[in-house]
Design an enzyme around this catalytic site. Structure first.
Site, mmCIF file in Angstrom:
data_model
loop_
_atom_site.group_PDB
_atom_site.id
_atom_site.type_symbol
_atom_site.label_atom_id
_atom_site.label_comp_id
_atom_site.label_asym_id
_atom_site.label_seq_id
_atom_site.Cartn_x
_atom_site.Cartn_y
_atom_site.Cartn_z
ATOM 1 N NE ARG A 60 -2.065 -1.352 3.701
ATOM 2 C CZ ARG A 60 -1.515 -0.511 4.567
ATOM 3 N NH1 ARG A 60 -1.656 0.799 4.390
ATOM 4 N NH2 ARG A 60 -0.842 -0.943 5.611
ATOM 5 C CE LYS A 200 -6.326 -3.645 4.652
ATOM 6 N NZ LYS A 200 -7.049 -4.285 5.797
ATOM 7 C CG HIS A 219 -7.045 -3.938 10.451
ATOM 8 N ND1 HIS A 219 -5.711 -3.666 10.553
ATOM 9 C CD2 HIS A 219 -7.184 -4.659 9.308
ATOM 10 C CE1 HIS A 219 -5.064 -4.190 9.524
ATOM 11 N NE2 HIS A 219 -5.940 -4.801 8.769
ATOM 12 C CB SER A 239 -0.311 -6.483 7.063
ATOM 13 O OG SER A 239 -1.502 -6.054 6.463
ATOM 14 C CE LYS A 243 -5.959 -8.430 10.254
ATOM 15 N NZ LYS A 243 -4.633 -8.136 9.687
ATOM 16 C CB THR A 244 -4.720 -14.422 7.447
ATOM 17 O OG1 THR A 244 -5.191 -13.159 6.978
ATOM 18 C CG2 THR A 244 -5.198 -15.500 6.494
ATOM 19 C CG ASP A 258 -7.833 -7.616 6.648
ATOM 20 O OD1 ASP A 258 -6.996 -7.537 7.570
ATOM 21 O OD2 ASP A 258 -7.880 -6.806 5.713
ATOM 22 N NE ARG A 324 -0.636 -8.665 1.565
ATOM 23 C CZ ARG A 324 -1.116 -8.742 2.803
ATOM 24 N NH1 ARG A 324 -2.109 -9.565 3.070
ATOM 25 N NH2 ARG A 324 -0.617 -8.003 3.770
#
Length: 532
Positions: A60, A200, A219, A239, A243-244, A258, A324
């Site tokens: 990003r 996002k 988030h 990130s 989390k995932t 997410d 990713r």
């Protein structure tokens, strides 16, 4: 010419977007992959995956995101955290982008943000790249095909990577631009092929809109016990914090990986898919996510592969650490059919501590939970943003500052109110370093993290003996089955005990100095929960 399925009364022409080439509405996965291949946007991989690279932008560009300062939002936006753009500059940017688009082919997806229809928004995504349309079709929620005949969007995103902004003319920072105009309900993205900007942008929209409805945007990833949505857990984190990975627990039902909302009705996913990091991904450690990398339609982003066999190299980070895969939620076998859960029973704050100071898990009081939520301590990991090549300790309020258009206290107070109303046990989990900081220690063993989380979620950890951490005042378990006792006391994992003490004192000071900005806005009990 127009192709695909669309509301005949809500075409791009009806939005003032005219004189394009062919416009393809709501193409499904096979047609989008076929179009992307014809346009040479990427390569067909094993199992029908689509392999792409995103050029110089592999993460990003948060410094290039702007909010248009219109009267309706001028007093509501956290301007210290959000770059402003003048309405007049946006108008010029919009006109110039539309002029640039004329005569070119575009792909349109009419999608939904939010699994709970009471709070969902319709989002139309207009993409220059066919594979971007495939990506966002995975990541947002897809309406029933029959409803497309009546679909009207609440917001429209136009993503045009070939358009280069002019900072002097358009009031932005560089040739890359992400501009959100809440008044005109339009988001413009130009000068970057990184697909994550699409999702996002929608998250930022919901982060602005939902608090006024009493909904806490988060988030976080979320899951619940099988057969028991009331037993819901949420995992906050930036990130790279897990989390995932940690929410994809085969023994529980995955709500999402997410972005979620917490309303008076419970927890709901904003998205319809997952965007998982694949560096060092393995079938042994993360079989469900690994399997998606050979499933039809999965977008494989910035991964090195064998040009003859098309085998993916999960260890080669020469393109980026931020490699990713993007896939629909249903590709995970234990994913929820509804993407809905109950009120969280456990709240996990994930942090990646590059200093190697924090314990692998700590139990927080509600005041401590708000303190650490507002602090949002973690380490930016390589690849998630441009220019990050090694972990950088940072404070990202609410574990998502780049996506927070409002002041952080609004989100912090919402979280605190909901914890008080519905009850939840809060935990701080460090997935970063142990035995030393980055470059000396090692990453926290994922098996230990999973064992600690299992004990937290099944309630057994609450029965353990706890000690008070001398640096931060929260409670740390002394012994947990399946976890080496030394791991629970970070100081014991360091050979250089004096070095640990120095790093701990440094981190305590960093926390205190960072939190000074929130002192005028918070209650005394949260101030008291600062460093214990």
């Amino acid at each position: 010419m127009t192709f695909g399925r669309v509301n005949p009364h809500f075409r791009l022409e009806d939005q003032g977007i005219e004189e394009l080439g062919n416009v393809y509405y709501n193409l499904m996965e096979p047609a989008l992959i076929e179009a992307a291949l014809q346009r040479k946007e990427g390569t067909l991989g094993k199992g029908g995956t689509f392999l792409v690279t995103t050029g110089k932008f592999t993460g990003r560009s948060p410094k290039d995101k702007h909010v248009v300062k219109t009267p309706d939002v001028a007093d509501k936006i956290w301007w210290e955290n959000n770059a402003e753009m003048a309405p007049e500059a946006f108008d010029v940017l919009y006109a110039d982008m539309l002029a640039h688009m004329k005569g070119k082919d575009y792909y349109v997806q009419d999608l939904i943000g939010g699994a709970d229809p009471a709070y969902a928004i319709n989002v139309r995504v207009v993409s220059e790249l066919a594979w971007h349309n495939l990506f966002i079709r995975h990541l947002l929620r897809r309406p029933d095909r029959d409803t497309l005949d009546d679909y009207v969007s609440d917001f429209t995103i136009i993503n045009c990577p070939s358009f280069q902004a002019d900072p002097a003319k358009h009031g932005c920072r560089s040739e890359t631009v992400i501009a959100l105009n809440f008044e005109k309900k339009v988001i413009l993205i130009g000068g970057t092929e990184y697909a994550g900007e699409n999702k996002k942008s929608v998250f930022t929209l919901l982060n602005y809109m939902l608090p006024e409805k009493g909904v806490m945007p988060m988030h976080c990833s979320a899951n619940h016990a099988k057969g028991n949505p009331v037993d819901t857990a949420i995992f906050f984190g930036l990130s790279g914090t897990g989390k995932t990975t940690l929410s994809a627990d085969p023994s529980r039902v995955l709500i999402g990986d997410d972005e979620h909302g917490w309303s008076d009705r419970g927890t709901f996913n904003f998205e319809g898919g997952c965007y998982a990091k694949t560096i060092n991904l393995s079938a042994e450690a993360e079989p469900e996510i690994y399997a998606t990398c050979s499933m039809f339609g999965t977008v494989i982003e910035n991964m090195v592969f064998d040009e003859e066999t098309f085998d993916l190299d999960f260890e080669d980070s020469s393109l980026t650490e931020n490699m990713r895969c993007a896939y629909p939620l249903e590709y995970i076998s234990n994913a929820s059919d509804t993407a809905l859960g109950g009120h969280p029973k456990n709240i996990i704050l994930l942090t990646c501590d590059a200093y190697g100071v924090l314990p692998p898990i700590s139990r927080l009081t509600p005041a401590q939970a708000m303190y650490h939520f507002l602090s949002g301590f973690t380490s930016k990991t390589p690849g998630t943003e441009r220019g990050v090549v090694e972990p950088i300790p940072t404070f990202s309020t609410c574990f998502g500052a780049p996506f927070m258009p409002r002041r952080p206290e609004e989100y912090g107070n919402l979280l605190r109110e909901k914890i008080a109303k519905h009850g939840a046990t809060c935990w701080l989990v460090n997935t970063g370093w142990t035995g030393g900081g980055f470059g000396t220690g090692s990453r926290m063993p994922i098996r230990a993290t999973r064992a600690l989380l299992t004990a937290a979620l099944d309630g057994s950890l609450n029965e353990a003996e706890f000690r008070k951490d001398q640096n931060f005042g929260f409670e740390v378990p002394v012994a947990v089955p399946g976890v080496a006792p030394a791991l629970l006391d970070p100081r014991q994992t360091w050979e250089d005990k004096a070095g640990y003490d120095a790093q701990a004192a440094k981190l305590v000071t960093m926390f205190s100095e960072n939190f000074e900005q929130y002192l005028p806005y918070i209650d005394d009990d949260v101030k008291a929960a600062a460093i214990g």
